[in-house]
Structures are given as structure tokens and as C-alpha cells.
Design a protein around this motif. Structure first.
Motif: not given
Length: 682
Positions: A256, A260, A434, A460
Motif C-alpha cells: 500500500n 501511495t 488507491l 494511504r
């Protein structure tokens, strides 16, 4: 030139009746002769330049790829290629790429047959689909990342960054090659072999090893992605299975965070490839899930090759090894690789160094490192070759109404069209990932101590990290100390101050005073000198990973730091974020004890949970403030702690006008200290 020569010849053939005219004709002939001489000199100069360029290209592609066989020289020159790199000459045009990469593949295969033998070559190589489980989607994204680099490089006005395919390894002690020489790691090996193929098509290939012994891929490294691994890389190698255990939460969180991205990634729309060295079921699911949502993720299963070698290699205990090369001889003993005699004695080759630490049963030996390295190089060369073919065969319609293909445009315009198309694809893949809810990309149940809202922030939200860990790009770039003293990878950077030296300074035995609160001590960058001298080796690098820390010394009063500093704001392009809403979640990560120190390293350390504890006189064991507000509670996640304020909320707000926070610490006990490895703000 031909026109000029004809005019001069015609002038020479004119009927010259006077002596003056004869002299003028003679003068013109002399001028013509001088002009011809100058033209010949200029032509020879150009020819010589082209010959030199061709010679350099021939040397780059025909240099023997085999690492020398003697132990003292086998790996000593590999790392130097990571440090000192001359700009690569690029006399390339599109039609030449296919021939160059085919030749590079041939030379790699020839070298591997020499190193592993003709009979074992098919057991090890050209098995990319099996070993890496490549599906069509991940393969396409891998090719796309290389294609973007090729298009930028071939534009002839590209930067060094555009011309470089950057590989970064994140991992634990196995990835860091503990027990071996640093240059025997699979990261150094893949750079040694793959760089020749990349150079054949005008790209530089750099592989940097940022592995840290005993560290998991948890909260600290995931949130310190740009500080540790840098702000620009094309491929991230994940090798934390030894320290992460069976849980896939850490891998999911890191995936993640990679999507990001840093400020630099977002500006360039770059989306790195992730290669996971693990084939457990949970992590295969993580890789598959990330791929379905937009990331180019690949899992590596070297056990397929290792198991085949176990079946086909003659056992060194029972069969003479004379027919095997040194890369396979004394590799299998009693059905086990790198164990039992004589394989165990040949597992590590560090005779040039004494007292090398980390020679354990769970660490790879030099043969497995080399094998993993050449398997990874085999993958890179194959994807590179496929990318070249795709670039040559591409036909993009600019839009559904205007059927304009690349053949109808000049080369530079064609490359610009392809590049724009590929970058748009990467941008869309990032947005696709996302836009997926966080709970579909990682397992909340694995972190029951955290609120779902906090998990989403961690996964995030844009982060800032100041880290003391080594290796770390922010340390090499002089960002942490604010010196701006950029140095080459792992060489001559700002080291900080020895903990022994700091503690040897005179201390006010009366402890905290009012003056030290208003004029607090600065937070020093420190290191443990004892860990720097565990092994001795002359002119050969053993390791670069150390658990440095910011030292909060007990008994000296208040210690303070402001973050991010001006240097950090500039380095991480945080200026545009000043006016954006920031939750101000602050996380402190404490140093993980080195295995060689064991529990002894905890003797003089204060636990961050002491923030809520008192001694027998009801005095706090530690005090901490954020912008003048006391920290009342902490939530532990691995070696990291989320700071809570008086209302038991994680959010400390956006900071001051510049988006900065002041952290203050006080440990009254002169014999206790706090080692902070990283400070993170979300």
C-alpha cells in the motif's frame, strides 16, 4: 563539399591570359588544397570518434561476465560498480536495439553455461514462468516500466535518472548477506550480470542493497519508504520472510505504501514493480490481490530450482565432485544443500576476512546468493528483451478517428507518443489501486489493537519520516543531519556521534532544571561503536547495515527536536503540503536489539510505555510533549508507538504555520536512555 569542389575546378580551368590572372589561379588552387586537407582532417576526426564509441560499446557488451574464481578477488570489484559510474555513451537508434539485446542474452547464457555447466544449464535457466509465476498482467507492467525507461533514454536529452533502471532490495539479514562478504549478496550478483544487458540497450542498471538485519517489513520501514529506500526506484525486492513470520499484514502495508508513493513518484506517475521472495500461501494471496488492483507484483519461488538441483546433483558425500564447477561442487551433502560435511565447510568463502559474524544455519551461503542473483538476472534480461521487441512492434492509434500509427511519424515523436501512453497506463493503475478500499488490500484482523481508521491512515496517508537507520538514502544525502552533504551509496556520509562519547560528557547530577525546558538539549544522532568493529577485513566490505539511533540521554533534562526541518521540507518537497489538512499522527519507533547483543542491550533503555509510569516517589519515569501538550498514552505496534494526547486521540493537528512539530523528552533517571530509530508524522 562536392559543389564547392566543382566550382573550384571550373575556376581552375578558366583561360587565364594575364600573369595576374595566373597568380590568382595559383592562389585559388592553393586555397583548394588547404580546404581539402581540412576536410580530410575533419572526416578522420569524426571517424575516429565513431570508432572509439564502437570500441566502448564492444567492451561493454563483450566483457566477460564471469566473476573471477579466487576468493580474494571474486567479488571485490562488484560493489565499485555501484559507487562510481561514468555516463554511458548512447549511440543507439531503435533498429539497433534488437541486435544488441540478443547479443547480450547470448553472452549471458554462454557465461552461465561456463559457471554451472552445460548439463545443469536447463535445470536452472530459462524457467522464468515457473520460478516467478509471471502472469500476463504483471509481465506487461514489468515490460512497461522498462519501456518507459527506454523511451526516455532514447530521447537523447534524458537525465541520469531517466537512463537508470534502479533496483532496491529491502530485507533482513539474509538479504544483507550476513555471514558472507557484502559483495557476495544476490543483489550485488544481479547487478553484476544484468547491468551488461541493460548497457547493451543504452540503460544503466543499479542495484542497491538496503537490507537491515533482524528488521521486519512492518510499520517503520513501510512508513519510512522514501527516507530509507530513496524517492526514485523502479523495482523493489521484498525479502523479509525470515523476520515477518507467517503474517502477511506487513507485506500488505508495504505494498500500500509503495502505491501511495513519495512526492517524486506522484510527480512522475511512476509505479514501481514489486518482487516478493516468498512463496507461502498468505503472501501469494497478497501478491495476487495487489496485482488485481493495479500493482505489478511478482513472487519468486527459488525452491523449484533448488529441489531440482537436489534431485540431479551428485551428493558430495558419496560421489566425486571433480566434474562439477565450483558453483555446484560440494553443494549437496546427504540430500541437503549447504549443510553437512564437506558442504558446510564450503558454505561461506570469507578467507580474506577474520571473525565474520552471521555464519549461521539459517543464512544463505555464497552459492545460494549467487544462484538467486543469476536467476534474477535471467528474469530481468528476459523482460528487457521482451520490452525491446514490444517497443519495436508497437502500433498505437492516437485516437479512434485518426488512425495514425508510429510508422507515419519520426522517431522522436513516436517515442513521445509511446511514453505518454505508457505513463497514462501507470497513472490509471495507481488510481485503480488507491480507489480500492483499504480493507480489500490488507487484513485488519491481523492488527486488532488498532482502530480501522488508524489502519487506513497508515496505509494511504502521505508520511514524513526521519530515520537514523543504516542503510538509508536520507543518511547518505545528508538530509538527516541537515548538512546537505550528498555522498555515494554507503560511503563517507555523516555518521553521527558514538554513544560512549555522548555519555562521557559531564552531566548535571541534579537532573532537570527550569532552564533546560526553555533551552532544551538538541537530539543527537548516535551509533554503537561496539557494533562497528565486530569483524575485521582488509579492503573488503562486510556489511553496511547498522541500527543507529537518536539518543535521549537520561538525567540531563529536556531534549528537543523540530520536524520536519527546513532541509527535510526541501528534500521531500513538502512545501505544497503546508496548507493541506494533516492529521498529525506521530509515531516513534525504538531501536530493535541486535541479536549479538541479546537482552543486554535493554539494560540501560527506558520503555516508551514508561510515559504512564512513576517511581516510588510518584515521579514520572519519562515525560514527553508535542508542541507543549503532554503525551498521555502510547499504542504499541511492533517496535513503534503511536502517541496519544490528553483526550486519548492520535491526531495532533497540522503543526505550526510551516507544518512543523516540536517534540520534547525528559528522562530523570541518569542511568536510563531512549534509543529512537525513526520519527514519523502522518
Amino acid at each position: 563539399c562536392v559543389c564547392h569542389r566543382e566550382k573550384m575546378t571550373n575556376a581552375g580551368k578558366m583561360n587565364l591570359s594575364s600573369a595576374a590572372d595566373q597568380q590568382q589561379g595559383t592562389h585559388k588552387k592553393r586555397k583548394l588544397g588547404i580546404t581539402r586537407v581540412l576536410m580530410v582532417i575533419a572526416f578522420c576526426s569524426i571517424l575516429l570518434t565513431l570508432v572509439n564509441r564502437s570500441a566502448r560499446l564492444f567492451e561493454a557488451t563483450s566483457e566477460s561476465a564471469a566473476i573471477p574464481t579466487t576468493t580474494t578477488t571474486k567479488y571485490e570489484n562488484v560493489a565499485s560498480k555501484t559507487v562510481d559510474r561514468a555516463p554511458f555513451q548512447k549511440p543507439f537508434i531503435l533498429p539497433n536495439l534488437r541486435e544488441s539485446i540478443v547479443q547480450a542474452r547470448f553472452e549471458f547464457d554462454t557465461t552461465m553455461k561456463e559457471l554451472y555447466g552445460e548439463s545443469f544449464f536447463p535445470t536452472i535457466f530459462h524457467r522464468v514462468e515457473e520460478v516467478f509465476g509471471l502472469n500476463g498482467t504483471s509481465r506487461d507492467r514489468f515490460q512497461r516500466r522498462i519501456l518507459i525507461k527506454l523511451c526516455k533514454s532514447l530521447s537523447f536529452n534524458s537525465s541520469v535518472e531517466d537512463n537508470t533502471f534502479m533496483w532496491v532490495t529491502g530485507g533482513n539479514s539474509n538479504a544483507a548477506a550476513h555471514g558472507n562478504l557484502f559483495n557476495q549478496s544476490y543483489t550485488a550478483t544481479v547487478e553484476h550480470y544484468a547491468s551488461k544487458a541493460f548497457q547493451a540497450v543504452g540503460l544503466d542498471f543499479v542495484a542497491k542493497n538496503y537490507a537491515i538485519g533482524t528488521y521486519p517489513s512492518g510499520l517503520e520501514l513501510a512508513l519510512c519508504m522514501d527516507s530509507v529506500y530513496g524517492q526514485n526506484f523502479d523495482l523493489f525486492m521484498w525479502d523479509f520472510s525470515l523476520t515477518d513470520g507467517r503474517s502477511s499484514f506487513n507485506l500488505d502495508l508495504m505494498l500500500n505504501r509503495i502505491v501511495t508513493g513519495t512526492t517524486a513518484w506522484l510527480a512522475s506517475s511512476a509505479l514501481p514493480i514489486v518482487l516478493v521472495l516468498d512463496q507461502t500461501k498468505a503472501r501469494r494471496i497478497s501478491v495476487q490481490r495487489a496485482t488485481e488492483r493495479g500493482l505489478g507484483a511478482i513472487s519468486m519461488n527459488p525452491a523449484l530450482v533448488l529441489d531440482d538441483l537436489k534431485e540431479k546433483l551428485p551428493d558430495a558425500v558419496f560421489v566425486d565432485q571433480g566434474n562439477l564447477t565450483e558453483y555446484l561442487a560440494n553443494f549437496l551433502c546427504k540430500g541437503v544443500l549447504e549443510r553437512n560435511s564437506p558442504c558446510g565447510e564450503n558454505k561461506f568463502q570469507t578467507q580474506s576476512c577474520t571473525n565474520v559474524k552471521g555464519k549461521t544455519s539459517w543464512h544463505y551461503g555464497w552459492k545460494i546468493h549467487h544462484l538467486f542473483g543469476v536467476l534474477l538476472a535471467d528474469l530481468l534480461i528476459q523482460i528487457l528483451q521482451e520490452a525491446v521487441e514490444k517497443l519495436l512492434d508497437m502500433k498505437f492509434h492516437l485516437n479512434e478517428h485518426n488512425q495514425t500509427t508510429l510508422e507515419n511519424q519520426d522517431e522522436k515523436l513516436s517515442l513521445a507518443v509511446i511514453l505518454s501512453h505508457l505513463q497514462e497506463e501507470e497513472r490509471n493503475d495507481r488510481l485503480s489501486f488507491l480507489s480500492t478500499p483499504v480493507n480489500e488490500t490488507l487484513d485488519y484482523a491481523a492488527r486488532k489493537e488498532m482502530e480501522a481508521e488508524v489502519v487506513e491512515y497508515l496505509a494511504r496517508t502521505a508520511s514524513f519520516c526521519r530515520t537514523a537507520l543504516l542503510p538509508a538514502q536520507s543518511r547518505y544525502d545528508g538530509i538527516v543531519t541537515g548538512s546537505g552533504n550528498k555522498k555515494a551509496y554507503y560511503e563517507k556520509f555523516d555518521t553521527g556521534t558514538s554513544k560512549k562519547e555522548i555519555l562521557a560528557r559531564p552531566v548535571n547530577s541534579s537532573g532537570v532544571t527550569k532552564e533546560t525546558y526553555s533551552i532544551p538539549h538538541p537530539l543527537p544522532l548516535a551509533f554503537d561503536a561496539d557494533l562497528r568493529n565486530l569483524s575485521s577485513c582488509e579492503d573488503v566490505l562486510l556489511k553496511i547495515d547498522y541500527k543507529d539511533f537518536f539518543l535521549i540521554q537520561g538525567g540531563i533534562g529536556w531534549v528537543s527536536t523540530v520536524l520536519p526541518t527546513t532541509a527535510e521540507i526541501e528534500a521531500y518537497a513538502l512545501k505544497p503540503m503546508r496548507n493541506q489538512h494533516r492529521e498529525g499522527i506521530i509515531i516513534l519507533c525504538v531501536s530493535i536489539c541486535d541479536r549479538r547483543h541479546g537482552p543486554h542491550c535493554l539494560r540501560d533503555r527506558v520503555d516508551l510505555k514508561a510515559i504512564v509510569s512513576t517511581n516510588i516517589t510518584m515521579q514520572p519515569l519519562m515525560q514527553m510533549e508535542v508542541d507543549g501538550k503532554p503525551v498521555s498514552q502510547v499504542t504499541q505496534i511492533g517496535n513503534c508507538y503511536l502517541l496519544l494526547g490528553g483526550n486519548n486521540k492520535y491526531q495532533w493537528g497540522p503543526g505550526n504555520e510551516s507544518g512543523q512539530y516540536e517534540l520534547k523528552f525528559n528522562i530523570p533517571n541518569i542511568s536510563k536512555h531512549l534509543h529512537i530509530s525513526s520519527i514519523i508524522v502522518l
